[in-house]
Design an enzyme around this catalytic site. Structure first.
Site, short mmCIF file in Angstrom:
data_model
loop_
_atom_site.label_atom_id
_atom_site.label_comp_id
_atom_site.label_asym_id
_atom_site.label_seq_id
_atom_site.Cartn_x
_atom_site.Cartn_y
_atom_site.Cartn_z
CB SER A 139 -23.49 19.30 48.61
OG SER A 139 -23.46 17.84 48.89
CE1 TYR A 152 -23.10 18.87 43.46
CE2 TYR A 152 -22.26 17.96 45.98
CZ TYR A 152 -22.58 18.37 44.69
OH TYR A 152 -23.86 18.98 45.38
#
Length: 284
Positions: A139, A152
């Site tokens: 990501s 995250y």
């Protein structure tokens, strides 16, 4: 690489219930790959079966499930693996002070520990073959940490570090290792993250309560459309296919303009400037 990967086009793709995983499985199958997709629930597995796949159940938080999935996949693929696409994962929303030890552990188990465990079960096969590809879907939050998604971000930072180390360790084996950094993609990922947050965050007891309410409600209701900044899952699938098929796979693949911008800013912008830009996201 010692041997063109295209000669053995077998691949395991994790997290294929929807979004990037499903788009990748479909694209690779249409490109001549024998694809074994994974999903966690029986409903999603049945959907994949109805669409002509032979899926494998995988829960990355469960060590026994990881072991069984790896063995079942190799049996389906005849003991050879051309590529492994580690896509499965989820986002845990919440300020670091509001995330419980149990929730943090689950985030790391799914997005990092389980991924590496699964990968390690295939490395002996790949090394013995002398060829293959490992593609880890990270990501932009694997490059820069943002408020309210710190857990995250931590899981993706860990994944990026482990992937970099693994790439160097496997350099002489004929196995290529790549990272995909998507950026904003139109999937159910954000709405799923909002649903998880609604379950485990006590907005009334947090100093970020109002921000949680706004973000969770917005993400549940919002259905953005692809534009210059947001791309469909197929855009990520194309990058994954390149990482699998190219004789010279890249170390990192940015997919959206946001991913490219973040990579540049992380290199040249001072931390104080990034902090100032990101503070607005937390409402501080």
């Amino acid at each position: 690489m010692k041997r063109p990967l295209a000669e053995v086009k077998t691949v395991l793709v994790t997290g294929c219930s929807s979004g990037i995983g499903r788009a990748s499985a479909d694209l690779l199958r249409s490109s001549g790959w024998l694809v074994v997709p994974t999903a966690r629930t029986e409903e999603d597995l049945d959907t994949l079966r109805n669409d002509g796949y032979t899926p494998v159940r995988l829960d990355l938080a469960d060590e026994n499930s990881v072991e069984e999935a790896a063995g079942e996949a190799l049996e389906i693929l005849g003991g050879q693996l051309g590529g492994l696409v580690n896509n499965a994962g989820f986002a845990l929303m919440g300020a670091m002070e509001d995330v419980s030890r149990e929730a943090l552990r689950h985030q790391m188990e799914v997005n990092f520990i389980g991924v590496q465990d699964l990968t390690n079960r295939f490395i002996p096969v790949l090394r013995a073959q002398g060829w293959g590809r490992i593609v880890n879907v990270s990501s932009v939050y694997g490059r820069v940490a943002a408020p309210l998604v710190g857990s995250y971000c931590a899981s993706k930072f860990a994944l990026e570090a482990a992937t970099d180390a693994l790439r160097i360790e496997l350099w002489s084996t004929g196995v290529g290792v790549s990272l995909i950094e998507p950026g904003p993609i139109i999937t159910e990922f954000r709405s799923n993250a909002a649903a998880v947050a609604a379950e485990h965050l006590d907005a009334g007891q947090s100093r970020f309560g109002d921000t949680y309410d706004q973000k969770i409600t917005r993400k549940k209701k919002r259905t953005p459309k692809p534009d210059f900044f947001r791309k469909p899952p197929s855009a990520v699938a194309i990058k994954i296919r390149h990482a699998l098929e190219s004789n010279h796979p890249r170390r990192r693949y940015g997919v959206t303009p946001a991913a490219t911008l973040v990579a540049v800013l992380r290199r040249i912008a001072p931390d104080a400037l990034l902090d100032a830009a990101l503070r607005r996201q937390a409402g501080t």
